[in-house]
Design an enzyme around this catalytic site. Structure first.
Site, PDB file in Angstrom:
ATOM      1  N   ASP A  64       0.815  -1.229   0.000  1.00 30.77           N
ATOM      2  CA  ASP A  64       0.000   0.000   0.000  1.00 30.77           C
ATOM      3  C   ASP A  64       0.844   1.273   0.000  1.00 30.77           C
ATOM      4  O   ASP A  64       0.535   2.246   0.698  1.00 30.77           O
ATOM      5  CB  ASP A  64      -0.947   0.019   1.204  1.00 30.77           C
ATOM      6  CG  ASP A  64      -2.074  -0.994   1.080  1.00 30.77           C
ATOM      7  OD1 ASP A  64      -2.088  -1.734   0.088  1.00 30.77           O
ATOM      8  OD2 ASP A  64      -2.919  -1.049   1.980  1.00 30.77           O
ATOM      9  N   ASP A  95      -0.493  -4.494  -3.714  1.00 33.80           N
ATOM     10  CA  ASP A  95      -1.472  -3.408  -3.924  1.00 33.80           C
ATOM     11  C   ASP A  95      -0.832  -2.037  -3.737  1.00 33.80           C
ATOM     12  O   ASP A  95      -1.422  -1.143  -3.109  1.00 33.80           O
ATOM     13  CB  ASP A  95      -2.641  -3.550  -2.943  1.00 33.80           C
ATOM     14  CG  ASP A  95      -3.300  -4.917  -2.993  1.00 33.80           C
ATOM     15  OD1 ASP A  95      -3.209  -5.583  -4.037  1.00 33.80           O
ATOM     16  OD2 ASP A  95      -3.895  -5.324  -1.975  1.00 33.80           O
TER      17      ASP A  95
END
Length: 564
Positions: free
Chosen positions: A385, A406
């Site tokens: 992230d 991600d």
């Protein structure tokens, strides 16, 4: 004293041109009204044919108006729409604009109730308190954005869709924080509290999307040139754009009114202290020069700090570093080393690092929830992230982004152009996913556009599975075009969020990419994955149409390609 003589040829020509312009505008306006009537009539006619039940009524027992029926028919939550708009004063005589404004007004009222619900918790454990605190901030952002929407012209369709998309994102992010706390009762609490406001927001978004399409059809959309010699383009937030023209010449470091330096040679030693001095809601840029050094602080550019321009000495020289992370108890939304909420923000020649490491899971280096924001020659360095493109319109040029899981995610309308995207070695047992886009509603105008970038490994990843992304939400939208992909990309390309496939409602696309990892021959066979876009389809995700960049990026003096 006025002279009442014969007009000369020049004045006569000017008068004739003026008459033609007024006539043209009148024709367009009349065409708009006629088209709205036609479309409303068609929608209502269809509704009447398809609805065998008794027509809905207003609170006073009168049948719902034609306008209410037409507007509610395009929404996802029709029952809630009829309930909401049917309670509007004089609903049967209200225009679509008045009904839209009323829909926004009642959504503000509902969200204010939601905010009270999240603010009144007592005797909470740390995880619950952190999640509820994140929700208080997020719902506050949603209310502020809706208030701005209330004061905006209905002709500003791009702005209104962007802002209402962000309001939906704020509520969804609140729900994400509650789910992260891993307490079923808290999740249920959030679902119950947010149900009405989420549906109302979605309906308002659907209505403005539909009205915008009508306006587009007759070429009556804002920022379009009328076919006249003296027409002017109307741009988003004109005072702010005019203010940004101060950036057009000279060395920004020399123009800085605030200097930050670790060695004491500036006015402040920390970035946080410098931001505290920035005037609130300033239409003109406040330039902050941050000298080289590693600044160990979590920085927040608050929502009232508009048009902050932050300039460093280089993306590897001026570095902001911190280590908040999910494993140690901070919701993902609040882990960012550098978080931006104030619109019109720009940073250049800086680095943002989250030092938590892969074992700490979600740990954001940069989180941006600011409209019309720009990052130029910056580095975002973390693992899971890394880059949270949370909401609103954003542009990144010549940046470097490092991460594992991600590591480019969120629900902004964002374009990454000529950036280096560098997956790195994750924890043992993990696989890399570059993107995780969070579009929840089909009417949101959000997505991740990766244009003319380079995707290559930072480390030796021959034994690591690396994918282009996975769909975080049901309408996840990600387009990668004209970019270089090295051979380490898994031939399948994309990974499901759960199970063995993705929702049919996603929009994933690859267009004219190059490199040994760019072949789409063995890509996953998802209905939502497009590997053969036309140029016209792909062009929708370039700077000009996707983030309206031609109207606000030129004043920043950051280079950009508006289309192909």
């Amino acid at each position: 004293m006025s002279s009442y003589g014969r007009l000369d040829e020049h004045e006569q020509a000017k008068l004739e041109a003026s008459r033609k312009t007024k006539k043209r505008i009148a024709i367009i306006a009349i065409s708009s009204i006629v088209l709205v009537c036609i479309v409303v009539g068609a929608v209502v006619g269809t509704t009447a044919r398809d609805n065998s039940k008794k027509p809905p009524t207003e609170n006073n027992g009168e049948p719902i108006s034609v306008s209410v029926k037409a507007l509610c028919d395009v929404t996802l939550h029709k029952e809630k729409c009829f309930e909401t708009l049917g309670s509007a004063p004089n609903a049967s005589r209200s225009s679509p604009e008045e009904l839209f404004k009323y829909a926004v007004k009642v959504t503000i009222t509902e969200l204010s109730k939601v905010l009270d619900g999240f603010s009144n918790g007592e005797h909470m454990d740390n995880a619950t308190s952190a999640a509820m605190g994140a929700c208080v901030e997020l719902i506050g952002l949603a209310v502020d954005q809706l208030n701005e929407t209330m004061t905006s012209s209905l002709k500003n369709f791009d702005d209104l869709r962007t802002w209402l998309s962000s309001v939906g994102t704020y509520q969804e992010t609140c729900m994400d924080a509650l789910v992260e706390a891993n307490k079923p009762s808290l999740t249920t609490f959030g679902e119950n509290h947010l149900k009405n406001s989420t549906e109302m927001t979605s309906n308002a978004l659907a209505i403005i999307t539909w009205l915008g399409k009508i306006a587009d059809t007759v070429k009556f959309r804002r920022r379009r040139l009328l076919e006249t010699g003296n027409a002017k383009v109307v741009v988003a937030d004109l005072p702010m754009m005019e203010g940004r023209r101060l950036l057009e010449s000279g060395d920004l470091k020399k123009k800085a009114t605030i200097v930050v330096a670790k060695d004491g040679s500036g006015k402040y030693r920390t970035i946080g202290e410098a931001l505290a001095e920035v005037e609130e809601k300033n239409e003109k840029p406040t330039i902050i020069y941050v000298k080289k050094g590693v600044y160990l602080e979590n920085v927040r550019v608050e929502k009232t700090k508009w048009n902050v321009v932050m300039v460093g000495d280089g993306q590897s020289k001026t570095i902001v570093s911190a280590g908040l992370n999910f494993i140690d108890g901070t919701p993902t939304f609040e882990t960012a080393t550098f978080a931006v909420f104030g619109k019109g923000f720009m940073a250049r020649d800086m680095g943002f690092i989250n030092t938590a490491g892969p074992a700490k899971h979600q740990a954001v280096a940069l989180m941006v929830s600011a409209d019309l924001s720009v990052f130029y020659k910056c580095t975002m360095d973390a693992f899971q992230d890394t880059m949270y493109a949370h909401a609103q319109r954003q542009f990144y040029r010549d940046c470097v982004i490092l991460g594992t899981v991600d590591f480019i995610f969120g629900n902004a309308a964002v374009v990454f152009q000529k950036c280096e995207i560098l997956p790195r070695r994750p924890m043992k047992g993990q696989q890399n996913t570059i993107t995780a886009q969070g579009r929840k509603d089909p009417n949101q105008n959000t997505g991740i556009s990766i244009h003319n970038c380079t995707i290559k490994p930072l480390d030796n990843l021959t034994d690591i599975q690396t994918f282009l992304g996975r769909p975080w939400k049901d309408f996840s939208t990600t387009v990668i075009m004209k970019s270089f992909m090295d051979k380490f990309i898994n031939p399948k390309g994309w990974l499901p969020w759960t199970g063995d496939t993705a929702p049919d409602t996603i929009f994933y696309a690859e267009y004219l990419n190059s490199g040994p990892g760019a072949s789409t021959k063995n890509r996953v066979k998802w209905q939502g994955l497009k590997t053969s876009l036309t140029k016209k389809e792909a062009n929708k995700f370039t700077v000009k149409p996707f983030i309206d960049g031609n109207n606000w990026l030129p004043a920043t003096k950051v280079p950009f390609n508006s289309d192909f």
